[in-house]
Every structure is written in C-alpha cells, then in structure tokens.
Design a protein around this motif. Structure first.
Motif, PDB file in Angstrom:
ATOM      1  N   GLY A 143       0.943  -1.323   0.038  1.00  0.00           N
ATOM      2  CA  GLY A 143       0.026  -0.023  -0.171  1.00  0.00           C
ATOM      3  C   GLY A 143       0.757   1.233  -0.105  1.00  0.00           C
ATOM      4  N   PRO A 144       0.033   2.253   0.363  1.00  0.00           N
ATOM      5  CA  PRO A 144       0.795   3.725   0.268  1.00  0.00           C
ATOM      6  C   PRO A 144       1.952   3.879   1.293  1.00  0.00           C
ATOM      7  CG  PRO A 144      -1.673   3.806   0.279  1.00  0.00           C
ATOM      8  CD  PRO A 144      -1.393   2.357   0.386  1.00  0.00           C
ATOM      9  N   PRO A 145       2.874   4.676   1.198  1.00  0.00           N
ATOM     10  CA  PRO A 145       3.121   5.758   0.084  1.00  0.00           C
ATOM     11  C   PRO A 145       3.568   4.931  -1.381  1.00  0.00           C
ATOM     12  CG  PRO A 145       4.747   5.867   1.415  1.00  0.00           C
ATOM     13  CD  PRO A 145       4.121   4.786   2.122  1.00  0.00           C
ATOM     14  N   TYR A 146       2.903   5.437  -2.411  1.00  0.00           N
ATOM     15  CA  TYR A 146       3.206   5.132  -3.819  1.00  0.00           C
ATOM     16  C   TYR A 146       4.219   6.249  -4.277  1.00  0.00           C
ATOM     17  CZ  TYR A 146      -0.445   1.764  -3.401  1.00  0.00           C
ATOM     18  OH  TYR A 146      -1.354   0.829  -2.859  1.00  0.00           O
ATOM     19  N   ILE A 147       5.208   5.963  -5.015  1.00  0.00           N
ATOM     20  CA  ILE A 147       6.083   7.049  -5.584  1.00  0.00           C
ATOM     21  C   ILE A 147       5.529   6.915  -7.199  1.00  0.00           C
ATOM     22  CG2 ILE A 147       8.393   7.779  -6.051  1.00  0.00           C
ATOM     23  CD1 ILE A 147       9.234   6.293  -3.358  1.00  0.00           C
ATOM     24  N   PHE A 148       5.171   7.742  -7.852  1.00  0.00           N
ATOM     25  CA  PHE A 148       4.915   7.908  -9.220  1.00  0.00           C
ATOM     26  C   PHE A 148       5.956   8.536 -10.055  1.00  0.00           C
ATOM     27  CE2 PHE A 148       0.782   8.228  -6.898  1.00  0.00           C
ATOM     28  CZ  PHE A 148       0.334   6.943  -7.016  1.00  0.00           C
ATOM     29  N   MET A 149       6.267   7.843 -11.250  1.00  0.00           N
ATOM     30  CA  MET A 149       7.142   8.626 -12.081  1.00  0.00           C
ATOM     31  C   MET A 149       6.590   9.884 -12.460  1.00  0.00           C
ATOM     32  SD  MET A 149       8.748   7.065 -15.610  1.00  0.00           S
ATOM     33  CE  MET A 149       9.738   6.013 -14.817  1.00  0.00           C
ATOM     34  N   GLU A 150       7.229  10.951 -12.608  1.00  0.00           N
ATOM     35  CA  GLU A 150       6.853  12.195 -12.980  1.00  0.00           C
ATOM     36  C   GLU A 150       6.999  12.312 -14.361  1.00  0.00           C
ATOM     37  OE1 GLU A 150       8.280  15.624 -10.424  1.00  0.00           O
ATOM     38  OE2 GLU A 150       8.892  14.105  -9.012  1.00  0.00           O
ATOM     39  N   ASP A 151       6.215  13.359 -15.193  1.00  0.00           N
ATOM     40  CA  ASP A 151       5.989  13.629 -16.386  1.00  0.00           C
ATOM     41  C   ASP A 151       7.314  13.821 -17.190  1.00  0.00           C
ATOM     42  OD1 ASP A 151       3.870  13.538 -18.381  1.00  0.00           O
ATOM     43  OD2 ASP A 151       4.257  15.711 -18.690  1.00  0.00           O
ATOM     44  N   TYR A 152       8.162  14.619 -16.492  1.00  0.00           N
ATOM     45  CA  TYR A 152       9.350  15.123 -17.140  1.00  0.00           C
ATOM     46  C   TYR A 152      10.379  13.910 -17.197  1.00  0.00           C
ATOM     47  CZ  TYR A 152      12.107  15.244 -12.745  1.00  0.00           C
ATOM     48  OH  TYR A 152      12.711  14.760 -11.582  1.00  0.00           O
ATOM     49  N   ILE A 153      10.270  12.991 -16.558  1.00  0.00           N
ATOM     50  CA  ILE A 153      11.082  11.850 -16.433  1.00  0.00           C
ATOM     51  C   ILE A 153      10.676  11.007 -17.547  1.00  0.00           C
ATOM     52  CG2 ILE A 153      11.659   9.729 -15.398  1.00  0.00           C
ATOM     53  CD1 ILE A 153      11.709  11.286 -12.649  1.00  0.00           C
ATOM     54  N   ILE A 154       9.289  10.839 -17.645  1.00  0.00           N
ATOM     55  CA  ILE A 154       8.606  10.064 -18.720  1.00  0.00           C
ATOM     56  C   ILE A 154       8.996  10.586 -20.141  1.00  0.00           C
ATOM     57  CG2 ILE A 154       6.583   9.414 -19.836  1.00  0.00           C
ATOM     58  CD1 ILE A 154       5.528   9.426 -17.030  1.00  0.00           C
ATOM     59  N   GLU A 155       9.071  11.974 -20.158  1.00  0.00           N
ATOM     60  CA  GLU A 155       9.847  12.372 -21.503  1.00  0.00           C
ATOM     61  C   GLU A 155      11.151  12.098 -21.766  1.00  0.00           C
ATOM     62  OE1 GLU A 155       7.832  13.919 -23.641  1.00  0.00           O
ATOM     63  OE2 GLU A 155       5.933  13.817 -22.606  1.00  0.00           O
ATOM     64  N   ASP A 156      11.886  12.045 -20.497  1.00  0.00           N
ATOM     65  CA  ASP A 156      13.458  11.761 -20.804  1.00  0.00           C
ATOM     66  C   ASP A 156      13.512  10.172 -21.331  1.00  0.00           C
ATOM     67  OD1 ASP A 156      14.186  14.159 -20.352  1.00  0.00           O
ATOM     68  OD2 ASP A 156      14.581  13.760 -18.045  1.00  0.00           O
ATOM     69  N   VAL A 157      12.616   9.519 -20.648  1.00  0.00           N
ATOM     70  CA  VAL A 157      12.595   8.090 -21.046  1.00  0.00           C
ATOM     71  C   VAL A 157      12.239   7.942 -22.386  1.00  0.00           C
ATOM     72  CG1 VAL A 157      11.528   5.727 -20.744  1.00  0.00           C
ATOM     73  CG2 VAL A 157      12.272   7.361 -18.462  1.00  0.00           C
ATOM     74  N   ILE A 158      11.266   8.468 -23.009  1.00  0.00           N
ATOM     75  CA  ILE A 158      10.640   8.497 -24.330  1.00  0.00           C
ATOM     76  C   ILE A 158      11.889   8.913 -25.382  1.00  0.00           C
ATOM     77  CG2 ILE A 158       9.164   9.372 -26.111  1.00  0.00           C
ATOM     78  CD1 ILE A 158       6.887   9.305 -23.877  1.00  0.00           C
ATOM     79  N   ASP A 159      12.585   9.979 -24.761  1.00  0.00           N
ATOM     80  CA  ASP A 159      13.588  10.516 -25.864  1.00  0.00           C
ATOM     81  C   ASP A 159      14.892   9.635 -25.901  1.00  0.00           C
ATOM     82  OD1 ASP A 159      12.393  12.680 -26.341  1.00  0.00           O
ATOM     83  OD2 ASP A 159      13.358  14.085 -24.966  1.00  0.00           O
ATOM     84  N   GLY A 160      15.079   8.909 -24.601  1.00  0.00           N
ATOM     85  CA  GLY A 160      16.124   7.998 -24.493  1.00  0.00           C
ATOM     86  C   GLY A 160      15.951   6.782 -25.341  1.00  0.00           C
ATOM     87  N   ILE A 161      14.872   6.338 -25.254  1.00  0.00           N
ATOM     88  CA  ILE A 161      14.378   4.909 -26.150  1.00  0.00           C
ATOM     89  C   ILE A 161      14.518   5.288 -27.661  1.00  0.00           C
ATOM     90  CG2 ILE A 161      12.561   3.381 -26.639  1.00  0.00           C
ATOM     91  CD1 ILE A 161      11.689   3.633 -23.932  1.00  0.00           C
ATOM     92  N   ASP A 162      14.290   6.570 -27.886  1.00  0.00           N
ATOM     93  CA  ASP A 162      14.243   6.999 -29.371  1.00  0.00           C
ATOM     94  C   ASP A 162      15.408   6.996 -29.919  1.00  0.00           C
ATOM     95  OD1 ASP A 162      12.549   7.674 -31.634  1.00  0.00           O
ATOM     96  OD2 ASP A 162      13.099  10.069 -31.091  1.00  0.00           O
ATOM     97  N   ASN A 163      16.348   7.531 -28.894  1.00  0.00           N
ATOM     98  CA  ASN A 163      17.692   7.786 -29.330  1.00  0.00           C
ATOM     99  C   ASN A 163      18.534   6.473 -29.518  1.00  0.00           C
ATOM    100  OD1 ASN A 163      17.508  10.599 -29.854  1.00  0.00           O
ATOM    101  ND2 ASN A 163      17.881  10.786 -27.576  1.00  0.00           N
TER     102      ASN A 163
END
Length: 95
Positions: free
Chosen positions: A36-56
């Motif tokens: 259960g909580p507390p959960y730690i959620f991936m933040e949007d700016y990290i998601i964008e970095d992950v997408i860029d990293g995979i794309d590269n």
C-alpha cells in the motif's frame, strides 16, 4: 565493424514504486515493509526523458511497463501509455 554491445531488445519502465500487495517472491520486499501507500509515481518530465532515450537508443525495443510496482496504480497511466504509443506507433507495448 559490428559493435560488441548490442542495442536492447526490451526496455522496462517502472511507472510506480509500490504495490497494493506484497508477494513473498517480489523484489519490493527489500525496499518496503508493508503493501500500500505511500506510492512513488514517475513524474512527467522523467517520462519525456525515457521516451527521448528510447528514441535515441533503441526504437524497436519492446517497452514493458513493469518492475517493482503496479503500473496501473499511476493516476495518469492511460495518458502515459498514449504518449508512448504516439512516440512509438509500431513498437510492442507490454503491461
């Protein structure tokens, strides 16, 4: 000359650290004492970095939303999956 290090064929993305369960075999047992909580959620700016990293690095790699947390607990999971699908329309997404 071929590179000795090959590009990955799959990438695991951990959207959430934490789960509503605590299975005996799960690696979360080493970092959490109870489910259960507390959960730690991936933040949007990290998601964008992950997408860029995979794309590269490896646009053809399968993307797996898994690891030590329950990805469906992320409040923006549908938005996140849509971002990945838009960025990688032909890539296999695994949940």
């Amino acid at each position: 000359m071929d590179s000795i290090i090959q590009k990955p064929w799959s990438v695991q993305v951990e959207l959430v650290e934490g789960c509503n369960r605590l299975c005996k075999f799960c690696g979360l047992n080493s970092v959490r004492e109870k489910p259960g909580p507390p959960y730690i959620f991936m933040e949007d700016y990290i998601i964008e970095d992950v997408i860029d990293g995979i794309d590269n690095l490896c646009t053809n790699a399968r993307i797996e939303f898994a690891m030590h947390g329950e990805p469906l607990l992320h409040p923006l999971v549908y938005h996140i999956i849509k971002k990945f699908r838009t960025a990688f329309p032909k890539t296999q997404l695994q949940l």
